[in-house]
Structure formats: structure tokens, C-alpha cells
Scaffold this active site. Sequence first.
Site, PDB file in Angstrom:
ATOM      1  N   GLU A   1     -29.255  45.674   5.804  1.00  0.00           N
ATOM      2  CA  GLU A   1     -29.279  44.281   6.276  1.00  0.00           C
ATOM      3  C   GLU A   1     -30.474  44.061   7.188  1.00  0.00           C
ATOM      4  O   GLU A   1     -31.054  45.014   7.720  1.00  0.00           O
ATOM      5  CB  GLU A   1     -28.027  43.997   7.128  1.00  0.00           C
ATOM      6  CG  GLU A   1     -26.772  43.787   6.327  1.00  0.00           C
ATOM      7  CD  GLU A   1     -25.581  43.521   7.234  1.00  0.00           C
ATOM      8  OE1 GLU A   1     -25.699  43.680   8.464  1.00  0.00           O
ATOM      9  OE2 GLU A   1     -24.539  43.157   6.692  1.00  0.00           O
ATOM     10  N   GLY A   2     -30.743  42.803   7.443  1.00  0.00           N
ATOM     11  CA  GLY A   2     -31.652  42.409   8.520  1.00  0.00           C
ATOM     12  C   GLY A   2     -33.012  43.078   8.467  1.00  0.00           C
ATOM     13  O   GLY A   2     -33.683  43.106   7.428  1.00  0.00           O
ATOM     14  N   ILE A   3     -33.419  43.633   9.596  1.00  0.00           N
ATOM     15  CA  ILE A   3     -34.754  44.238   9.698  1.00  0.00           C
ATOM     16  C   ILE A   3     -34.845  45.453   8.761  1.00  0.00           C
ATOM     17  O   ILE A   3     -35.873  45.679   8.119  1.00  0.00           O
ATOM     18  CB  ILE A   3     -35.048  44.638  11.170  1.00  0.00           C
ATOM     19  CG1 ILE A   3     -35.076  43.379  12.058  1.00  0.00           C
ATOM     20  CG2 ILE A   3     -36.377  45.383  11.282  1.00  0.00           C
ATOM     21  CD1 ILE A   3     -35.147  43.663  13.562  1.00  0.00           C
ATOM     22  N   GLY A   4     -33.771  46.219   8.671  1.00  0.00           N
ATOM     23  CA  GLY A   4     -33.756  47.397   7.794  1.00  0.00           C
ATOM     24  C   GLY A   4     -33.976  47.002   6.341  1.00  0.00           C
ATOM     25  O   GLY A   4     -34.764  47.633   5.619  1.00  0.00           O
TER      26      GLY A   4
ATOM     27  N   ARG B   1     -23.712  52.767   6.857  1.00  0.00           N
ATOM     28  CA  ARG B   1     -22.308  53.205   6.786  1.00  0.00           C
ATOM     29  C   ARG B   1     -21.592  52.643   5.560  1.00  0.00           C
ATOM     30  O   ARG B   1     -20.865  53.336   4.885  1.00  0.00           O
ATOM     31  CB  ARG B   1     -21.556  52.770   8.054  1.00  0.00           C
ATOM     32  CG  ARG B   1     -21.979  53.498   9.297  1.00  0.00           C
ATOM     33  CD  ARG B   1     -21.453  52.814  10.534  1.00  0.00           C
ATOM     34  NE  ARG B   1     -21.976  51.446  10.638  1.00  0.00           N
ATOM     35  CZ  ARG B   1     -21.842  50.664  11.692  1.00  0.00           C
ATOM     36  NH1 ARG B   1     -21.173  51.089  12.747  1.00  0.00           N
ATOM     37  NH2 ARG B   1     -22.358  49.447  11.704  1.00  0.00           N
ATOM     38  N   ARG B   2     -21.763  51.353   5.294  1.00  0.00           N
ATOM     39  CA  ARG B   2     -20.991  50.722   4.213  1.00  0.00           C
ATOM     40  C   ARG B   2     -21.742  50.871   2.885  1.00  0.00           C
ATOM     41  O   ARG B   2     -22.910  50.446   2.780  1.00  0.00           O
ATOM     42  CB  ARG B   2     -20.788  49.228   4.511  1.00  0.00           C
ATOM     43  CG  ARG B   2     -19.844  48.942   5.663  1.00  0.00           C
ATOM     44  CD  ARG B   2     -19.996  47.505   6.124  1.00  0.00           C
ATOM     45  NE  ARG B   2     -21.340  47.257   6.625  1.00  0.00           N
ATOM     46  CZ  ARG B   2     -21.940  46.060   6.653  1.00  0.00           C
ATOM     47  NH1 ARG B   2     -21.315  45.002   6.208  1.00  0.00           N
ATOM     48  NH2 ARG B   2     -23.157  45.924   7.128  1.00  0.00           N
TER      49      ARG B   2
ATOM     50  N   ASP C   1     -22.762  57.794   8.966  1.00  0.00           N
ATOM     51  CA  ASP C   1     -22.650  57.134  10.271  1.00  0.00           C
ATOM     52  C   ASP C   1     -23.641  57.794  11.222  1.00  0.00           C
ATOM     53  O   ASP C   1     -23.476  58.959  11.602  1.00  0.00           O
ATOM     54  CB  ASP C   1     -21.212  57.267  10.803  1.00  0.00           C
ATOM     55  CG  ASP C   1     -21.050  56.505  12.116  1.00  0.00           C
ATOM     56  OD1 ASP C   1     -22.061  55.995  12.654  1.00  0.00           O
ATOM     57  OD2 ASP C   1     -19.907  56.433  12.596  1.00  0.00           O
TER      58      ASP C   1
ATOM     59  N   TYR D   1     -27.681  49.834  26.000  1.00  0.00           N
ATOM     60  CA  TYR D   1     -28.565  49.507  24.871  1.00  0.00           C
ATOM     61  C   TYR D   1     -30.023  49.451  25.335  1.00  0.00           C
ATOM     62  O   TYR D   1     -30.909  50.047  24.725  1.00  0.00           O
ATOM     63  CB  TYR D   1     -28.141  48.170  24.257  1.00  0.00           C
ATOM     64  CG  TYR D   1     -29.125  47.617  23.252  1.00  0.00           C
ATOM     65  CD1 TYR D   1     -29.196  48.134  21.961  1.00  0.00           C
ATOM     66  CD2 TYR D   1     -29.989  46.573  23.595  1.00  0.00           C
ATOM     67  CE1 TYR D   1     -30.114  47.629  21.041  1.00  0.00           C
ATOM     68  CE2 TYR D   1     -30.905  46.068  22.682  1.00  0.00           C
ATOM     69  CZ  TYR D   1     -30.961  46.597  21.413  1.00  0.00           C
ATOM     70  OH  TYR D   1     -31.871  46.111  20.504  1.00  0.00           O
TER      71      TYR D   1
END
Length: 265
Positions: free
Chosen positions: A18-21, A40-41, A66, A156
Amino acid sequence: MTWKEKYGTLALIAGASEGIGAAFATQLAAAGINLILVARRPEPLEKLAAALREQYVIAVDCITCDLADPQAAQQLAAATSGREIDVLVYNAALSYIGPFEKNTIAQHTQLANANMITPMLLTQLLGEPMLQRGRGAVILMASLAGFQGSGFLAAYAASKAFDRVLAESLWYEWRDRGVDVIACCAGATSTPNYINTKPQKTSLFAPVVQSPDEVVSECLRRLGTTPSFITGTGNKLASFLMQRLMPRRSAVTIMGDNTRQMYRL
Ligand SMILES: NC(=O)c1ccc[n+]([C@@H]2O[C@H](COP(=O)([O-])OP(=O)(O)OC[C@H]3O[C@@H](n4cnc5c(N)ncnc54)[C@H](OP(=O)(O)O)[C@@H]3O)[C@@H](O)[C@H]2O)c1
């Protein structure tokens, strides 16, 4: 020299679906780079992999893992052993917004693993063969949050400072050995993860939100030219004001106030 000629033909993207990846996966696929996608998914990973295989003439493999698992780096190295990985993009990160003390010890440990330990070990495990071949690239995702204390994002933000300093240090160590390392310090980016946090736009200092594609294009352009960079003009300007012109106390206060308002804490 093309990107592929300079760095090689196979990239592993940790946090890729997703997203940036996913933007890294898509832009590297467009450059003809074969991919190993990790998340993970399995479903979103397989969906992206199928779309990329259909659109580009490349091989795409998926690994579900994970990255917060303390053995994740070793597991990935074992799962890819025998393959020459030329480019590592470490994108995944855990982020908890809110009071530091409200997170459990297990959550803090998972964040430290996903954001610091796994990228550090994976950089070593995949980076050493790159050094032996004299060619490769490592991209670590960092964040503007890591440039100063960032209240309500404490663990973070600290982990992102770690990623930036790790990448910058290795940029220096590895630059004459054919392996380019860079920290990509993004500001707010419209990934599903960011949108799901439901940020409220509240003040003058509220971030300008970039698209994942903008972040990745700039990163792939800057790789090999600098140890780290801040994405986007607005973020560069905000960072210049906060890091160069303001007292540290003001910068830390602005970050904390902003997060508090964005998330109504
Ligand atoms: N988005 C922003 O506003 C922003 C701002 C500054 C910096 N950054 C940095 O940019 C990077 C990407 O940020 P993002 O949160 O917006 O994510 P993203 O690019 O949307 O990517 C999340 C990806 O990582 C995977 N992932 C997350 N946790 C994982 C884990 N424990 N193990 C394996 N895969 C995992 C997700 O898939 P699964 O859920 O299936 O695992 C998904 O594919 C992070 O390093 C972040 O610090 C983001």
C-alpha cells in the site's frame, strides 16, 4: 546509465502493498526491476503483484512476514537466500499516536522491532552481499517527525531519527564501495495508513500532504546524491524554519501542539 544498469535487477520492498511501499513497487517495476514484495496480509500483496506482472515484463514474488517479529530479518534473508537482491527499500513502520505511557510494553517492543531492529539487521544481511558485488542501493524511510522531539508520537519519532542516522552513516561508509544508501524523510503523505488516522487540518503549521508517487519519484531521483533528504518544497521550508531558525524548544512545542490539535488529544 539507467537506474537498472546502475543498481541491478532485483529489489526487495519491505512494506510493499500500500501507499508509499506500493508506489516504490510500481515505479521500480516501470524501470524494469524484478520485485520481492513483503507485508503481513497476503491479499493486497498478491493483488498488487498480479497488477504489476500484467503491466510490466518483470517477475514479482510475494513474502508474507511480520516485520515486527524479532526474527523477521533472518527469516527474510533465509527466504531469499541464493538470490541477488540489488535494492532494499525498507518502508514499513509502526506508529502509535497518543500519550507515550498508554502504550503497552509489547507495543513499544513491536515498534522498536519493526522500525529499528528489522531495518538495521536487514540492511546488514542484504547490504553485505551488495558490498561484495560492489553494487546496490538501500532506501530507509524516515520522517520529519524524527528531526526533533514530537510529543504524542514519541517512540515513532525517535525510531525515525534512528533510521535517518543509520542511513546517513552507511551512506558515508558504503559510498565508495558501490552501494548508495539514503534516508527518505517524508512529511504527511496520503497513504491509507495516514488517511485512517483521520488527521484534522488545524493550523498554519498543519502539514502539506503529498502523494506517495511524489515522495517516491523524488527519492529515486535523489538516491546516490545525498545521505538524506526531505520530500517536497513545503516540508523543506517548514523544516528549514524549525531546524535552522527556531530555538529547539519552539520546534518541539510546535510539533507537539500540532499533533495534539490534529488528533484532538
Ligand atoms: N504516511 C505518512 O504520512 C508518512 C509521513 C512520514 C513518514 N512516513 C514513513 O513512510 C513509511 C510508510 O508509511 P505508511 O505508514 O504511510 O505506510 P504505507 O506506505 O502505506 O505502507 C504500509 C505497508 O507496510 C506494510 N506493513 C505495515 N506494518 C508491517 C509489518 N509489521 N510487517 C510487514 N509489513 C508491514 C503494510 O501491509 P500489511 O498491513 O499487510 O502488513 C503496507 O503494505 C513509514 O516508514 C513511515 O514512517 C510516512
